[in-house]
Design a protein around this motif. Sequence first.
Motif, PDB file in Angstrom:
ATOM      1  N   MET A  42       7.011  -4.962   3.418  1.00  0.00           N
ATOM      2  CA  MET A  42       7.636  -5.915   4.213  1.00  0.00           C
ATOM      3  C   MET A  42       9.327  -5.764   4.057  1.00  0.00           C
ATOM      4  SD  MET A  42       7.308 -10.037   4.891  1.00  0.00           S
ATOM      5  CE  MET A  42       7.898 -10.318   3.077  1.00  0.00           C
ATOM      6  N   LYS A  43      10.220  -5.814   5.266  1.00  0.00           N
ATOM      7  CA  LYS A  43      11.521  -5.663   5.045  1.00  0.00           C
ATOM      8  C   LYS A  43      12.150  -7.042   5.241  1.00  0.00           C
ATOM      9  CE  LYS A  43      12.168  -0.917   5.644  1.00  0.00           C
ATOM     10  NZ  LYS A  43      12.864   0.105   6.533  1.00  0.00           N
ATOM     11  N   TYR A  77      16.303  -4.715   2.047  1.00  0.00           N
ATOM     12  CA  TYR A  77      15.606  -4.878   1.104  1.00  0.00           C
ATOM     13  C   TYR A  77      14.052  -4.569   1.566  1.00  0.00           C
ATOM     14  CZ  TYR A  77      12.942  -6.068  -3.146  1.00  0.00           C
ATOM     15  OH  TYR A  77      12.296  -6.010  -4.300  1.00  0.00           O
ATOM     16  N   ASP A  78      13.574  -3.371   1.049  1.00  0.00           N
ATOM     17  CA  ASP A  78      12.267  -3.035   1.248  1.00  0.00           C
ATOM     18  C   ASP A  78      11.584  -3.466  -0.108  1.00  0.00           C
ATOM     19  OD1 ASP A  78       9.552  -1.873   1.458  1.00  0.00           O
ATOM     20  OD2 ASP A  78      10.251  -0.348   2.894  1.00  0.00           O
ATOM     21  N   GLU A  79      10.669  -4.423  -0.014  1.00  0.00           N
ATOM     22  CA  GLU A  79      10.098  -5.149  -1.242  1.00  0.00           C
ATOM     23  C   GLU A  79       8.771  -4.209  -1.754  1.00  0.00           C
ATOM     24  OE1 GLU A  79       8.349  -9.427  -2.935  1.00  0.00           O
ATOM     25  OE2 GLU A  79       8.723  -8.989  -0.835  1.00  0.00           O
ATOM     26  N   GLU A  80       8.305  -3.504  -0.765  1.00  0.00           N
ATOM     27  CA  GLU A  80       7.163  -2.659  -1.003  1.00  0.00           C
ATOM     28  C   GLU A  80       7.554  -1.469  -1.904  1.00  0.00           C
ATOM     29  OE1 GLU A  80       3.491  -0.321   1.141  1.00  0.00           O
ATOM     30  OE2 GLU A  80       4.502  -1.916   2.224  1.00  0.00           O
ATOM     31  N   LYS A  81       8.612  -0.943  -1.325  1.00  0.00           N
ATOM     32  CA  LYS A  81       8.984   0.317  -1.913  1.00  0.00           C
ATOM     33  C   LYS A  81      10.134  -0.085  -2.928  1.00  0.00           C
ATOM     34  CE  LYS A  81       7.893   3.219   2.234  1.00  0.00           C
ATOM     35  NZ  LYS A  81       8.727   4.130   3.084  1.00  0.00           N
ATOM     36  N   LYS A  82      10.545  -1.234  -3.055  1.00  0.00           N
ATOM     37  CA  LYS A  82      11.494  -1.618  -4.225  1.00  0.00           C
ATOM     38  C   LYS A  82      12.695  -0.610  -4.005  1.00  0.00           C
ATOM     39  CE  LYS A  82       8.731  -4.282  -6.217  1.00  0.00           C
ATOM     40  NZ  LYS A  82       8.814  -5.577  -6.066  1.00  0.00           N
ATOM     41  N   THR A  83      13.279  -0.683  -2.604  1.00  0.00           N
ATOM     42  CA  THR A  83      14.618   0.108  -2.369  1.00  0.00           C
ATOM     43  C   THR A  83      15.310  -0.924  -1.452  1.00  0.00           C
ATOM     44  OG1 THR A  83      13.278   0.787  -0.237  1.00  0.00           O
ATOM     45  CG2 THR A  83      13.117   2.468  -2.256  1.00  0.00           C
TER      46      THR A  83
END
Length: 284
Positions: free
Chosen positions: A1-2, A67-73
């Motif tokens: 989720m972004k 922020y892409d919480e799943e990919k930590k980016t």
Amino acid sequence: MKRKWFLTVFFLLLITIVPVASATTPLKVFVNGHPIYGAPPIVRIIEGLPFVSIDAISSELKLNVEYDEEKKTVHISNKGEPQSEVVATLKKAKATLYATKREGNLEKFRLEMDGETRWFPYWRNSDTPAFGPRLFFEDINQEGKEELVIILTTGHGTGITITEAHVLQKTKINGQEFYEEMLIDNPEAIINKNVKTKKVSNDQVEITIGKKKTNAPFYKCLKHETIDFSVYKNKLVVYMSGQLTPSTVGGILITYQFKDNMYQARKIEYLKKRPDFIVESSFH
């Protein structure tokens, strides 16, 4: 989720900081000459370097931050600039290819594959969906590991298809494996060196490849309006043909091999018709 992630992300920037009289005096930040205020203080000194909250300065710098919480980016981009999007995927390689659309082309490519991220700022591809990037994941060098082959279409039109290939091959350095792009010998240079043509009549051309001679009604040397890379029978290949009136019906097929740390021609042959290449990947 972004989701927008401003308050807790810090990004090192070139900023103007007014010297302070004491450690308790808040640091003053100027962006393009305009003072920026924040509460709590928007600057932190970490190991002697100033870090500024993106939340406090993103508006002045016209930045979008995601922020892409799943990919930590964290993705930072200029407002109004084209955003990258998925242009091809290949599940068996766990590969997703992103690019930005601009003036009829895809550019600023980013590849996410098996936990790695690679950027290719100089790649180009048409943004027409029918000519989108093609991805293959096959053991084309016969060494027991699959290589990722990316075919890009750099030009197309009536009777014209121009592509280029990029091969990413797993390489081990200092005990760590990563995908490295390998060199591919230029197909036009290969033909210029190894294929000879001679006009024998008004509608016939003699093609010489090695010791083999073939008469064909089509071939016009140095006018290759089809340069079509693909993976065919687990080999990297390129099919090259000219365009006459009527359209050409045959061409030269180059089959590559991996030798001396690059892909070189292993076999060059004249075919009376284009081979049926398998098209892989998905287009978006």
